[in-house]
Design a protein around this motif. Structure first.
Motif, PDB file in Angstrom:
ATOM      1  N   ALA A  19      74.331 -59.451  34.662  1.00  0.00           N
ATOM      2  CA  ALA A  19      74.629 -59.838  33.045  1.00  0.00           C
ATOM      3  C   ALA A  19      73.657 -58.497  32.625  1.00  0.00           C
ATOM      4  CB  ALA A  19      74.196 -61.157  32.748  1.00  0.00           C
ATOM      5  N   GLU A  20      73.865 -58.286  31.587  1.00  0.00           N
ATOM      6  CA  GLU A  20      73.000 -57.546  30.430  1.00  0.00           C
ATOM      7  C   GLU A  20      72.803 -57.977  29.074  1.00  0.00           C
ATOM      8  OE1 GLU A  20      74.438 -53.494  30.128  1.00  0.00           O
ATOM      9  OE2 GLU A  20      76.415 -53.923  29.163  1.00  0.00           O
ATOM     10  N   PHE A  21      71.607 -57.897  28.712  1.00  0.00           N
ATOM     11  CA  PHE A  21      71.272 -58.624  27.371  1.00  0.00           C
ATOM     12  C   PHE A  21      70.692 -57.290  26.515  1.00  0.00           C
ATOM     13  CE2 PHE A  21      71.137 -61.625  30.680  1.00  0.00           C
ATOM     14  CZ  PHE A  21      72.103 -62.849  30.224  1.00  0.00           C
ATOM     15  N   PHE A  22      71.045 -57.622  25.062  1.00  0.00           N
ATOM     16  CA  PHE A  22      70.263 -56.884  24.307  1.00  0.00           C
ATOM     17  C   PHE A  22      69.625 -57.505  23.273  1.00  0.00           C
ATOM     18  CE2 PHE A  22      73.896 -54.696  26.284  1.00  0.00           C
ATOM     19  CZ  PHE A  22      73.432 -53.182  26.406  1.00  0.00           C
ATOM     20  N   PRO A  23      68.340 -57.771  23.455  1.00  0.00           N
ATOM     21  CA  PRO A  23      67.670 -58.781  22.592  1.00  0.00           C
ATOM     22  C   PRO A  23      67.704 -58.344  21.112  1.00  0.00           C
ATOM     23  CG  PRO A  23      66.440 -58.640  24.632  1.00  0.00           C
ATOM     24  CD  PRO A  23      67.413 -57.513  24.727  1.00  0.00           C
ATOM     25  N   GLY A  24      68.190 -59.261  20.211  1.00  0.00           N
ATOM     26  CA  GLY A  24      68.177 -59.113  18.695  1.00  0.00           C
ATOM     27  C   GLY A  24      69.654 -58.161  18.262  1.00  0.00           C
TER      28      GLY A  24
END
Length: 289
Positions: free
Chosen positions: A109-114
């Motif tokens: 999984a990849e996350f892009f905070p904000g």
């Protein structure tokens, strides 16, 4: 290897198992820092054609369990409202003969905070104007299958999340409507209804050939087939060299990308529109600790 709790558990298992069975098992943790002139994912720039930094930490257990944490700096103009970085978490299992057939399965999984964007998911036919504005995040989750034979490596990713990097009706059709001079294709996109991109397939094939004990030739081909949005399908190719010297890995590669709808790979930079899918010569240097 490229849902959230499942990956965290796999990483924890990879790290914790050796402590429970230190007499019979071993593990390795590799930390790598990379400086790049451009950060490309599947041939498209995440850093808007500008330099980036990558930090990777991989834990590998002799049983075959692996875990990966990766942090990259990204452009706030490519990933709108982001904190300027993305986080990749992955875990799984690898097995087989490194010099023969070998395999891997896992989750990532990849996350892009904000990071998020707001776009219309429909067209009000009476008013002739965009409607149903919603916010979408760029976060994605994948199932991963790896198949390799010697230096030949194949990887298949299947998107499990509702969208792949924000590819939904608002993200795809809305971008086309905003940036295309002719709205015909965008309106046809909206006419197909409101959809996400769960079920997208990402395919990669790579080959490494040793030219000398310190230099390797790297070849790559990839294809992205986005569920419900053929406009976002594309292929990418690269050729490069890796050279080990002074304890560093020096990389140089030529990347080319073949997209179908250029507007989907444009970043707005003030009053400028910048393509993120153009051909590019990229250099990088990395060091393992």
């Amino acid at each position: 290897m490229h849902p959230k709790s499942s990956i965290a558990l796999l990483i924890a298992a990879a790290a914790a198992m050796p402590a429970c069975a230190a007499d019979t098992a071993s593990f390795a943790i590799d930390t790598e820092v990379t400086l790049l002139s451009d950060l490309r994912t599947r041939g498209v720039s995440d850093s808007m054609n500008r330099p980036a930094v990558k930090l990777s930490v991989q834990a590998a257990h002799e049983s075959g369990l692996i875990g990966l944490i990766e942090i990259n700096t990204v452009s706030k103009k490519v990933f709108l409202d982001s904190d300027g970085y993305d986080l990749l978490l992955g875990g799984g299992y690898r097995f087989g003969d490194p010099d023969g057939w070998h395999f891997g399965v896992g989750l990532a999984a990849e996350f892009f905070p904000g990071a998020k964007f707001e776009a219309p998911h429909a067209i009000d036919l009476e008013a002739g104007a965009p409607a149903d504005f919603r916010r979408t995040k760029y976060d994605s989750a994948f199932a991963v299958l790896e198949v390799g034979y010697g230096a030949l490596e194949g990887r298949i990713l299947h998107v499990l999340s509702k969208t792949y990097r924000g590819a939904n009706t608002g993200g795809v059709c809305g971008t086309m409507l905003a940036l295309s001079t002719d709205p015909t294709a965008a309106l046809a996109c909206y006419a197909r209804g409101d959809h996400g991109s769960r079920g997208t397939w990402l395919l990669d094939l790579g080959y490494r050939h040793s030219l000398s004990p310190t230099t390797t030739l790297n070849l790559h081909a990839g294809y992205q087939k986005v569920k419900n949005f053929a406009e976002a399908n594309f292929s990418d190719y690269s050729i490069g060299l890796t050279h080990k010297h002074w304890g560093f890995e020096w990389n140089a590669e030529w990347v080319t990308t073949r997209t179908k709808v250029r507007e989907l790979f444009i970043a707005v930079d003030g009053d400028q529109l910048r393509a993120t899918d153009g051909n590019r010569f990229i250099v990088s240097v990395s060091r393992k600790f």
